[in-house]
Write a protein that holds these residues in place. Structure first.
Motif, PDB file in Angstrom:
ATOM      1  N   ALA A  61       0.834  -1.206   0.000  1.00  0.00           N
ATOM      2  CA  ALA A  61       0.000   0.000   0.000  1.00  0.00           C
ATOM      3  C   ALA A  61       0.867   1.255   0.000  1.00  0.00           C
ATOM      4  N   PHE A  62       1.953   1.233   0.745  1.00  0.00           N
ATOM      5  CA  PHE A  62       2.852   2.383   0.784  1.00  0.00           C
ATOM      6  C   PHE A  62       3.543   2.592  -0.555  1.00  0.00           C
ATOM      7  N   ILE A  63       3.926   1.496  -1.212  1.00  0.00           N
ATOM      8  CA  ILE A  63       4.582   1.610  -2.523  1.00  0.00           C
ATOM      9  C   ILE A  63       3.602   2.170  -3.553  1.00  0.00           C
ATOM     10  N   LYS A  64       2.350   1.702  -3.533  1.00  0.00           N
ATOM     11  CA  LYS A  64       1.342   2.240  -4.453  1.00  0.00           C
ATOM     12  C   LYS A  64       1.104   3.728  -4.193  1.00  0.00           C
ATOM     13  N   LEU A  65       1.061   4.094  -2.931  1.00  0.00           N
ATOM     14  CA  LEU A  65       0.848   5.483  -2.577  1.00  0.00           C
ATOM     15  C   LEU A  65       2.028   6.356  -3.002  1.00  0.00           C
ATOM     16  N   SER A  66       3.240   5.840  -2.850  1.00  0.00           N
ATOM     17  CA  SER A  66       4.411   6.627  -3.233  1.00  0.00           C
ATOM     18  C   SER A  66       4.512   6.747  -4.746  1.00  0.00           C
TER      19      SER A  66
ATOM     20  N   VAL B 242       2.302   9.623  -5.710  1.00  0.00           N
ATOM     21  CA  VAL B 242       2.863  10.915  -5.345  1.00  0.00           C
ATOM     22  C   VAL B 242       3.929  11.353  -6.327  1.00  0.00           C
ATOM     23  N   THR B 243       4.733  10.405  -6.821  1.00  0.00           N
ATOM     24  CA  THR B 243       5.824  10.761  -7.744  1.00  0.00           C
ATOM     25  C   THR B 243       5.329  11.068  -9.139  1.00  0.00           C
ATOM     26  N   LYS B 244       4.102  10.655  -9.492  1.00  0.00           N
ATOM     27  CA  LYS B 244       3.586  10.919 -10.850  1.00  0.00           C
ATOM     28  C   LYS B 244       3.098  12.301 -10.992  1.00  0.00           C
TER      29      LYS B 244
END
Length: 103
Positions: free
Chosen positions: A93-98, A101-103
């Motif tokens: 979930a954290f990787i998907k959220l990050s 954010v970077t896009k």
């Protein structure tokens, strides 16, 4: 070795197996390509070997008995089915959220 000593060694090896499961989840961050995955697996093997030998030395027992190795496997499985599931879910979930954010 008495039964109480064997039980203590089994419990300590279960804890060692749970720590190995935590190290496996931590090293999963390094598994980006084949080379990094192999390096992470080698590090995991070294961590497990050092943990088993160190635990055996601290307890003053022979760590290469069947019940100690079964204790490591059982601790690893218990970690993966309980706390490891939560850790992997939160990490994904954290990787998907990050990525959002970077896009």
């Amino acid at each position: 070795m008495t039964v109480a000593d064997q039980t203590r060694a089994f419990a300590a090896m279960m804890l060692c197996g749970a720590c190995t499961g935590a190290a496996y989840d931590f090293l999963a961050l390094l598994r980006k390509n084949a080379f990094c995955a192999a390096a992470a697996d080698l590090l995991l093997g070294l961590f497990l070997a050092a943990g088993v030998v160190g635990t055996g030395l601290l307890l003053g027992c022979d760590p290469f008995r069947l019940y100690t190795l079964l204790g490591v496997c059982l601790g690893f499985v218990i970690y993966m089915l309980s706390l490891g599931t939560i850790v992997r879910f939160l990490a994904s979930a954290f990787i998907k959220l990050s990525k959002k954010v970077t896009k």
